[in-house]
Write an enzyme that holds these catalytic residues in place. Structure first.
Site, short mmCIF file in Angstrom:
data_model
loop_
_atom_site.label_atom_id
_atom_site.label_comp_id
_atom_site.label_asym_id
_atom_site.label_seq_id
_atom_site.Cartn_x
_atom_site.Cartn_y
_atom_site.Cartn_z
CD GLU A 1 -2.06 -11.83 -1.22
OE1 GLU A 1 -2.91 -10.95 -1.33
OE2 GLU A 1 -0.84 -11.64 -1.39
CB CYS B 1 1.57 -8.45 -2.42
SG CYS B 1 1.01 -6.81 -2.86
CG ASN C 1 -0.86 -8.54 -7.57
OD1 ASN C 1 -2.08 -8.56 -7.67
ND2 ASN C 1 -0.25 -8.04 -6.51
CD GLU C 2 -1.93 -4.25 -5.93
OE1 GLU C 2 -1.28 -3.89 -4.95
OE2 GLU C 2 -3.15 -4.19 -5.97
O1 AHR Z 1 -5.67 -7.92 -1.12
C1 AHR Z 1 -4.58 -7.56 -0.36
C2 AHR Z 1 -3.46 -6.96 -1.18
O2 AHR Z 1 -3.92 -5.81 -1.81
C3 AHR Z 1 -2.97 -7.80 -2.32
O3 AHR Z 1 -2.00 -8.69 -1.94
C4 AHR Z 1 -2.39 -6.80 -3.25
O4 AHR Z 1 -2.46 -7.24 -4.57
C5 AHR Z 1 -3.17 -5.56 -2.97
O5 AHR Z 1 -2.35 -4.50 -2.74
#
Ligand code: AHR
Length: 844
Positions: free
Chosen positions: A260, A450, A581-582
């Site tokens: 990321e 995120c 994503n989550e």
């Molecule tokens: O890994 C860091 C963050 O943790 C990521 O962007 C998110 O998916 C999670 O909350």
């Protein structure tokens, strides 16, 4: 109390609950034999919904039932004025106010008061929704009333499943609807709702809290406390290992990486571009104090124009005349003597000639490299030269020195080391990419995290904004508080995967932005209601186009042609795609996710979809609802992405996490996890906790398909998150103990798991890990042994002989050590004797 609507005239129906309210305020002597009285309330805006039980000693707090999930961390996540109602079927509904400025309220559903379905935030026509209250109707629906700032009262009808909410209407309801019960808890008077529940229901609640407490006790166990912990052994320990002949097939893709752009992982990090703000597109959305001239300097103010842009996606450019323009790089530009650097820039001239000297200049003013550039033209044109450095410097800057006073526009000013990873143009930093490649990851997940779903609807990551000529890519702000050039875009991600032999796993938004997004112009934060339904077909098409771009035939597909034009006519052979994503697995998410999955399944049935089950492990609301949804729609997805960042104690005490998973359901991608202590840096303790856990993940490799530690990269002085797997600066790359665990599990992985059983004192079992896997293509077997005890461990093996010349690799240390020394050797006679705090792999 339940207000009744009669031709818009509201009368209050005195009901049993109303009387209960009065009882609750006064003192209650004895509860009925068969029922127990509970009070649900919020002790404060950040405290969420709590429950108290009425006892002989008055009201006793039991614990927190749920909390607000609305909006950003810090500023939001508040719960005001919760109101709870019980349906005739015994299920529960909750509404609460989230702030005093949003046109919405929060709504949630529970079967047992303990597990709440993720919250929905229905949007109303009024600028605020204050003090919502909910009442159950006899027909299974619910009435919700709220107030506005001007004192108006509004009514909303909710469906029985609490997923559909009518348009709000003016209501003449009596003010008494807002009269709530009160209870004194720990000496403080609170407002809330009182209910009678069965002893069985109360027992579900109390055993939930007992379980949470027991779990918290176990999760607080730390190796760094071992010396003063009387439960830990002080003498060497012996265990017996039984190895059977039985094997099962496990995933051959267990260890991959999570990439990321967080903590400067991409721009300023893995992406080898040395010029910061090369496109003059920095702005206050990236960071409040940034603008188009950030990282650029000159003796006089730098003119920024948008009159004749190089690309509509890159409207800003600098206009200079006689003054030198210089760039500070990313905390300086690190250059090495004897190396070559490719300089390029676009120049907009009106036909006049202009000559430039391009130099790299050291901190003491030394010219480290110099080159000449002649320009002349009537429109934007790219010019290039090579800078060969004579001396090294860790903090150089780049100077563009005009030779005469002619006004020209400059844009996309770029400097790349010629030596990038695999010498790719527009490539990756070689040292950093190599450390990642050495992990031998089986897949790469990108571009987040995120960052994939973004800060608000407008910041959702659109893969198609990141391909094509660099100047035409669409930069955007990064949810982590800086800028994305998109120079490292989908083409570069896919190429990197191919270069290191990893499967690409792009993860894109499920039609909703990050649930922690700030409010938009309408005051709607969080998921901001998702991409409007009338725009979903276009968004879904964009996702389908990605598959076409990656796998299609350039002769027939315009998307595949774009890939071929970029230098990759052969398909990338994309097999997986992650959607979401989550996210909050609320109604807004589920509707969009289902649409997306159906469209992908229909057009590309061979593509394996990975869904999401929220940001936390069981028993969090999103996890429960995410898995519930998955089990209701197993045909839609191949696997789901689980995330959990936890303490070392949690990992040591949840090693059976996947043992009970249903093997007939979609598989698990443990997409983000890391063990941490309060030091928030990987150390021997966190590494051993992860190694222990991974031995059990291997054991459950028939249900866990993939895992990736997160986050992977963090640049010094730019951390958004800790711990991370690899820390780096412009000149250093520092793999942590977490990295070595990942590398060892990856390099010494297999596709067959051999059954083993270790016998050891039960209270020590969580500190010892064993896993034996076989790699069927090579026939090699790898025995992994983890001793997280403070003493030496000797294992007596039955059914396994370890040749003395078997290769070994291992590390040991003290729990707080943040660095380690890897030792390679041969097994010898003490192959199965492990020093305290050791992770060893033996190749058999
Ligand atoms: O890994 C860091 C963050 O943790 C990521 O962007 C998110 O998916 C999670 O909350």
């Amino acid at each position: 109390m339940h207000p009744q609507r009669i031709n818009d005239t509201i009368i209050m129906k005195k009901s049993r609950f109303y009387l209960l309210g009065i009882f609750a305020t006064a003192s209650i002597s004895v509860c009925a034999q068969t029922t127990k009285r509970v009070f649900v309330y919020s002790p404060g805006e950040h405290a969420g919904l709590h429950v108290a039980q009425f006892t002989h000693n008055g009201w006793q707090e039991l614990g927190q039932l749920c909390s607000s999930d609305y909006g950003t961390w810090g500023a939001e996540k508040r719960m005001y004025h919760p109101s709870v109602a019980r349906a005739a079927d015994g299920t529960w509904r909750l509404v609460f106010q989230v702030n005093d400025s949003s046109p919405l309220f929060a709504a949630a559903y529970s079967r047992n008061l303990v597990t709440w379905r993720p919250q929905d935030y229905p949007v109303m026509s009024t600028p605020q929704c204050l003090k919502p209250v909910v009442f159950a109707n006899d027909n299974g629906t619910f009435d919700i009333y709220y107030q506005t700032k001007t004192g108006d009262k509004r009514w909303v009808s909710a469906s029985g499943n609490f997923r559909q909410f009518s348009k709000d209407q003016k209501s003449l309801i009596d003010q008494a609807a807002w009269t709530r019960d009160t209870a004194t808890i720990a000496g403080k008077l609170h407002e809330g709702n009182t209910f009678d529940i069965t002893a069985q229901e109360l027992s579900t609640i109390t055993s939930h809290f007992q379980q949470l407490q027991a779990d918290a006790r176990l999760s607080s166990e730390r190796m760094h406390d071992d010396a003063k912990n009387s439960l830990q052994p002080h003498q060497p320990v012996t265990a017996t290992l039984h190895v059977s002949n039985s094997e099962k097939t496990i995933s051959d893709k267990l260890i991959g990486i999570f990439f990321e752009d967080i903590s400067y992982a991409a721009d300023g990090g893995l992406y080898a571009e040395l010029i910061q703000n090369r496109d003059f597109e920095y702005n206050a959305k990236d960071r409040r104090e940034w603008n188009a001239t950030t990282a650029w300097h000159s003796a006089s103010p730098i003119d920024i124009s948008t009159q004749h842009p190089l690309s509509s996606n890159n409207p800003h450019y600098a206009v200079i005349a006689a003054d030198t323009l210089w760039n500070e790089g990313w905390d300086g530009i690190a250059v090495e003597a004897g190396h070559k650097y490719n300089f390029s820039m676009y120049v907009l001239a009106d036909g006049q000639k202009q000559n430039f000297t391009i130099q790299l200049i050291g901190t003491d003013g030394t010219i480290l490299a110099s080159s000449k550039l002649k320009t002349q033209g009537t429109d934007w044109q790219q010019y290039t030269c090579v800078l060969s450095t004579k001396k090294s410097c860790t903090k150089a800057h780049l100077a563009i020195i005009p030779q005469k006073s002619v006004r020209v526009g400059l844009d996309m000013i770029s400097l790349f080391p010629q030596e990038t990873f695999m010498n790719r143009p527009n490539g990756l930093r070689r040292d950093l990419a190599q450390v990642i490649a050495d992990l031998k990851p089986k897949f790469v997940r990108f571009p987040g995290g995120c960052m994939s779903h973004g800060q608000g609807l407008d910041n959702i990551y659109h893969w198609n904004h990141t391909v094509g000529p660099l100047q035409d890519r669409k930069p955007d702000f990064n949810i982590w508080g800086y800028h994305q050039t998109r120079g490292l875009g989908f083409f570069e991600y896919f190429q990197f995967c191919e270069d290191i032999g990893a499967e690409p796993l792009p993860v894109l938004a499920a039609g909703v932005p990050c649930q922690n997004s700030a409010a938009n112009a309408q005051g709607i934060g969080g998921q901001q209601c998702g991409i409007p339904m009338d725009q979903m077909p276009a968004y879904i098409q964009e996702l389908l186009d990605l598959i076409e771009w990656a796998n299609g035939d350039p002769a027939t597909s315009k998307w595949a042609k774009l890939r071929a034009d970029a230098g990759h006519p052969a398909p990338f052979n994309l097999k997986y795609i992650g959607i979401g994503n989550e996210d909050i697995i609320g109604t807004v998410f589920e509707e969009r996710y289902e649409m997306i999955c159906k469209a992908i399944r229909q057009k590309y049935p061979e593509i394996k979809i990975c869904g999401t089950v929220g940001p936390f492990h069981a028993p969090s609301a999103d996890y429960v609802e995410g898995w519930d949804f998955t089990k209701r729609h197993p045909e839609l997805q191949y696997m789901v992405d689980e995330h959990y960042y936890e303490s070392t104690g949690w990992f040591m005490h949840h090693r059976n996490y996947y043992d009970g998973y249903d093997r007939t359901m979609p598989k698990v991608y443990l997409g983000e996890y890391a063990a941490s202590t309060n030091v928030k840096r990987p150390n021997i303790e966190t590494a051993l906790a992860e190694a222990l856990y991974l031995t059990d993940v291997e054991r459950n490799g028939d249900v866990v398909e993939m895992t990736s530690y997160a986050p992977m990269l963090a640049k010094d002085k730019h951390h958004n998150w800790d711990p991370d797997m690899i820390y780096f600066s412009n000149t250093e790359v520092r793999p942590t103990p977490a990295y070595h665990v990942q590398r060892m599990f990856s390099v010494y992985g297999g596709d067959k798991y051999v059954s083993t059983d270790i016998q050891i004192a039960p209270e020590l079992k969580h500190r010892v890990g064993v896993s034996l896997v076989r790699h069927s293509a090579t026939g090699r077997r790898y025995l992994k042994l983890v001793n997280a005890l403070p003493v030496e461990l000797t294992i007596k093996a039955n059914g396994l002989t370890i040749p003395a010349d078997s290769k070994t690799e291992e590390f040991s240390g003290q729990p707080t050590d943040q660095t380690l020394e890897m030792k390679q050797g041969v097994a010898g006679p003490n192959a199965l004797t492990l020093p305290p705090y050791t992770f060893r792999v033996i190749e058999l």
